[in-house]
Design a protein around this motif. Structure first.
Motif, mmCIF file in Angstrom:
data_model
loop_
_atom_site.group_PDB
_atom_site.id
_atom_site.type_symbol
_atom_site.label_atom_id
_atom_site.label_comp_id
_atom_site.label_asym_id
_atom_site.label_seq_id
_atom_site.Cartn_x
_atom_site.Cartn_y
_atom_site.Cartn_z
ATOM 1 N N VAL A 13 0.872 -1.170 0.000
ATOM 2 C CA VAL A 13 0.000 0.000 0.000
ATOM 3 C C VAL A 13 0.909 1.220 0.000
ATOM 4 O O VAL A 13 1.752 1.375 0.892
ATOM 5 C CB VAL A 13 -0.929 0.016 1.230
ATOM 6 C CG1 VAL A 13 -1.759 1.295 1.254
ATOM 7 C CG2 VAL A 13 -1.834 -1.212 1.222
ATOM 8 N N THR A 14 0.761 2.052 -1.004
ATOM 9 C CA THR A 14 1.623 3.219 -1.128
ATOM 10 C C THR A 14 0.873 4.488 -0.731
ATOM 11 O O THR A 14 -0.355 4.544 -0.786
ATOM 12 C CB THR A 14 2.139 3.393 -2.567
ATOM 13 O OG1 THR A 14 1.024 3.613 -3.445
ATOM 14 C CG2 THR A 14 2.910 2.172 -3.015
ATOM 15 N N VAL A 19 -3.652 2.649 -2.768
ATOM 16 C CA VAL A 19 -2.947 3.932 -2.774
ATOM 17 C C VAL A 19 -3.646 4.874 -1.800
ATOM 18 O O VAL A 19 -4.866 5.080 -1.890
ATOM 19 C CB VAL A 19 -2.924 4.561 -4.187
ATOM 20 C CG1 VAL A 19 -2.219 5.913 -4.152
ATOM 21 C CG2 VAL A 19 -2.243 3.630 -5.179
ATOM 22 N N LEU A 20 -2.882 5.450 -0.869
ATOM 23 C CA LEU A 20 -3.388 6.451 0.063
ATOM 24 C C LEU A 20 -2.970 7.827 -0.436
ATOM 25 O O LEU A 20 -1.868 7.983 -0.953
ATOM 26 C CB LEU A 20 -2.806 6.235 1.464
ATOM 27 C CG LEU A 20 -2.745 4.798 2.001
ATOM 28 C CD1 LEU A 20 -2.105 4.799 3.383
ATOM 29 C CD2 LEU A 20 -4.139 4.185 2.038
ATOM 30 N N GLN A 80 -7.576 5.963 5.974
ATOM 31 C CA GLN A 80 -7.511 5.194 4.727
ATOM 32 C C GLN A 80 -6.696 3.912 4.930
ATOM 33 O O GLN A 80 -7.078 2.836 4.467
ATOM 34 C CB GLN A 80 -6.873 6.033 3.625
ATOM 35 C CG GLN A 80 -7.652 7.255 3.181
ATOM 36 C CD GLN A 80 -6.833 8.099 2.208
ATOM 37 O OE1 GLN A 80 -6.099 7.591 1.353
ATOM 38 N NE2 GLN A 80 -6.925 9.415 2.345
ATOM 39 N N ALA A 81 -5.579 4.048 5.614
ATOM 40 C CA ALA A 81 -4.717 2.878 5.847
ATOM 41 C C ALA A 81 -5.436 1.813 6.652
ATOM 42 O O ALA A 81 -5.273 0.607 6.408
ATOM 43 C CB ALA A 81 -3.439 3.318 6.560
ATOM 44 N N GLY A 82 -6.246 2.245 7.617
ATOM 45 C CA GLY A 82 -6.962 1.297 8.456
ATOM 46 C C GLY A 82 -7.910 0.408 7.689
ATOM 47 O O GLY A 82 -8.245 -0.698 8.151
ATOM 48 N N ALA A 92 1.258 6.456 15.865
ATOM 49 C CA ALA A 92 0.332 6.459 16.991
ATOM 50 C C ALA A 92 -1.083 6.079 16.574
ATOM 51 O O ALA A 92 -1.829 5.481 17.356
ATOM 52 C CB ALA A 92 0.328 7.835 17.644
ATOM 53 N N LEU A 93 -1.464 6.395 15.328
ATOM 54 C CA LEU A 93 -2.835 6.161 14.878
ATOM 55 C C LEU A 93 -3.042 4.784 14.250
ATOM 56 O O LEU A 93 -4.160 4.258 14.268
ATOM 57 C CB LEU A 93 -3.241 7.239 13.869
ATOM 58 C CG LEU A 93 -3.390 8.661 14.420
ATOM 59 C CD1 LEU A 93 -3.657 9.634 13.277
ATOM 60 C CD2 LEU A 93 -4.499 8.739 15.454
#
Length: 237
Positions: free
Chosen positions: A29-30, A50-51, A67-69, A102-103
């Protein structure tokens, strides 16, 4: 096969890192600031996702973490993105890696891009809130952050990597270090288990190097994390 996040992957070291991982069969994931930077079909087809978002804007960083989550738990996160521009350097190079870390649901492996220039950075953390941090300062802080995480989360390894002065857009065409060697250490740390030490290393081309002494100073590590918690409003679990 691992699920790996790479920030700042539209070009240069980030793109080369992400491409090498994808070519090895990993789900990558970029992150890019602007999706328009992905100019070819293969630029998107090769990635798991893609983020998008500006790492100099902390509200957008929170959105990038959201988005990553959606992709679940990452096996590794490579905090590659960086800038030499002031005043963004302090935010992009140090605050954002902290905030994303942290997130996110804690990856098993954390890898942060440093620089040999961290050795001339300042431990005066007032520069962070004042927006006067230099590139050198920011790299000292992110290297300290990488080494601080080694003792905070059981089961998570954390390393800092100096990729060398390589001929990227930021490094310039005359940079003397090898471009391929510039990403190989990150790929190795993200996917292999034979690194010694297994956590807490400061690496240059797969060789351990001594960082600035402040990076291993537990009092400075704690002070840096407290400063970042206050600055972002997000405590470290």
């Amino acid at each position: 096969m691992a699920l790996i996040l790479v920030t700042g992957a539209s070009s240069g070291l980030g793109y080369n890192t992400a491409k090498a991982l994808a070519d090895d069969g990993h789900d990558v994931v970029t992150h890019v600031r602007d999706r328009a930077r992905l100019t070819g079909a293969e630029d998107t087809a090769r990635w798991k996702g893609v983020l998008t978002g500006d790492l100099a804007d902390l509200e957008q960083v929170r959105e990038i973490a959201r988005q990553a989550g959606e992709f679940g738990h990452f096996d590794a996160a490579i905090h590659n993105a960086g800038t030499m521009r002031a005043p963004e350097a302090g935010t992009v190079n140090a605050v954002t890696p902290y905030l994303l870390t942290a997130l996110l649901d804690k990856p098993a492996r954390l890898i942060y891009l440093s620089s040999s220039m961290h050795r001339t950075g300042s431990t005066d953390l007032r520069r962070l809130a004042a927006g006067t941090a230099t590139y050198d300062d920011s790299k000292l802080w992110v290297t300290t952050l990488a080494l601080a995480f080694t003792s905070r989360w059981e089961g998570t390894s954390s390393h800092a990597v100096d990729p060398g002065w390589v001929p990227t857009r930021m490094g310039g065409p005359g940079a003397p270090d090898d471009l391929t060697a510039g990403h190989e250490t990150q790929v190795w740390l993200a996917t292999h288990h034979e690194a010694t030490p297994s956590t807490g290393g400061y690496w240059y081309h797969r060789q351990m190097q001594p960082p600035h002494p402040a990076c291993r100073d537990e009092e400075f590590q704690a002070r840096l994390i407290r400063t970042l918690e206050t600055h972002t409003g997000v405590p470290l679990a």
